[in-house]
Design an enzyme around this catalytic site. Structure first.
Site, short mmCIF file in Angstrom:
data_model
loop_
_atom_site.label_atom_id
_atom_site.label_comp_id
_atom_site.label_asym_id
_atom_site.label_seq_id
_atom_site.Cartn_x
_atom_site.Cartn_y
_atom_site.Cartn_z
N PRO A 2 1.18 6.41 2.58
CA PRO A 2 2.24 6.19 3.44
C PRO A 2 2.65 5.09 3.98
CG PRO A 2 2.29 8.58 4.03
CD PRO A 2 0.48 7.93 3.05
N GLU A 3 3.63 4.63 2.98
CA GLU A 3 4.51 3.09 4.36
C GLU A 3 5.12 3.38 4.85
OE1 GLU A 3 3.67 -0.26 2.00
OE2 GLU A 3 2.87 0.43 0.41
N ARG A 113 -8.20 12.68 2.12
CA ARG A 113 -9.32 12.42 2.28
C ARG A 113 -8.96 12.17 3.74
NH1 ARG A 113 -8.28 6.43 -0.89
NH2 ARG A 113 -9.78 6.12 -0.19
#
Length: 279
Positions: A2-3, A113
């Site tokens: 996500p940005e 992750r």
DNA sequence: ATCATCCCCTGATGGC
DNA sequence: TGCCATCAGGGGATGA
């Protein structure tokens, strides 16, 4: 992950969910750490407490409760929330933190992750948001001159500058390439070679791209989804990211890719030819 | 100070 | 089928 658009869309969807049910019954952790140790003791302090706000700064979020307990969190590269209408006892792989609400709905944080984190020590929000973070892209105090003054002594590439959260926050690897394509600036152009006029164009495109991405629910490349389980659609508006070898939509030139500072960068060699001149 | 590089972690993909 | 290398929306530490 996500940005800024994806984080903002996550914030909005969590806010929407909490507007219907704001009381957390219990938080369950299925492992003791993500990037950092999970605040397991602090999670115990929000039993039956009400969520009063969910705020964003840069790519960080803060969840605040009526009893003043606060949680700062970050989605890392692969973090996302999922809403479940009924209480699950069997979870999916990488479901790490479960917010069990008092009506038996659940908000589940999943992060393959594990680069994401939750913090709850005193001052953690001030620590992550006040130190080393630059302007919010929509901050009225940010203008072309301010941007120019921050970058005009920098030797590093404009692509790396856009991703540098100490200058302007929220732009990550995807949107950096998209912004530079729309501003017609070559990603390798050093900061010191970007004119004031180009700063203006870049800033304008940062705002346009991020705004459109938010309105389209963000970009779902792999696994991003909103807390209400929706997927973004802005990936369909990408002009260069992930399009290496394909034709530029404007001029049909083949889109190029290379690594800059370890991250993939995409550009059109014809539309983004100009290595800017000073002034 | 500034910059590039490496690392945290898991999963997907492609070559052999 | 397996095995290995490479790559992926972030960001922090390190060393030149």
């Amino acid at each position: 992950m996500p940005e800024l658009p994806e984080v903002e869309v996550t914030r909005q969807s969590l806010e929407q969910i909490f507007s219907k049910q704001a009381f957390v019954a219990e938080v369950k952790c299925r492992r003791k750490n993500l990037r950092y140790d999970l605040p397991i003791n602090e999670f115990k302090k929000i039993k039956n407490q009400k969520v009063v706000s969910i705020e964003r700064r840069a790519k960080y979020l803060k969840l605040s409760f009526a009893n003043k307990q606060e949680f700062v969190f970050h989605l890392g590269m692969t973090g996302s929330f999922r809403f479940e209408k009924t209480s699950l006892s069997k979870f999916q792989k990488h479901d790490h933190v479960i917010f069990q609400m008092i009506d038996n709905t659940q908000l589940i944080y999943n992060d393959p992750r594990r680069f994401g984190f939750f913090l709850s020590w005193p001052g953690s929000w001030d620590k992550v948001t006040s130190e080393n973070l630059g302007y919010e892209p929509f901050d009225q105090n940010l203008n072309a001159q301010v941007f120019f003054d921050m970058i005009n002594k920098r030797q590093t590439s404009i692509k790396a500058i856009l991703m540098d959260q100490k200058i302007i926050v929220g732009v990550g690897n995807i949107y950096a390439s998209e912004v530079l394509y729309r501003a017609k600036i070559h990603p390798d152009t050093p900061g010191c070679a970007i004119s004031l006029k180009s700063c203006s164009k870049i800033l304008q495109q940062i705002r346009a791209v991020l705004q459109q991405a938010i309105e389209n629910g963000g970009s779902t490349i792999r696994d991003f989804k909103t807390a209400s389980n929706g997927k973004g659609s802005y990936q369909h508006s990408h002009q260069v990211y992930g399009r290496e070898g394909a034709a530029c939509f404007k001029c049909k030139t083949v889109i190029q890719t290379k690594k800059t500072a370890g991250r993939s960068t995409f550009w059109c060699p014809k539309c983004q030819k100009a290595k800017d001149q000073q002034k």
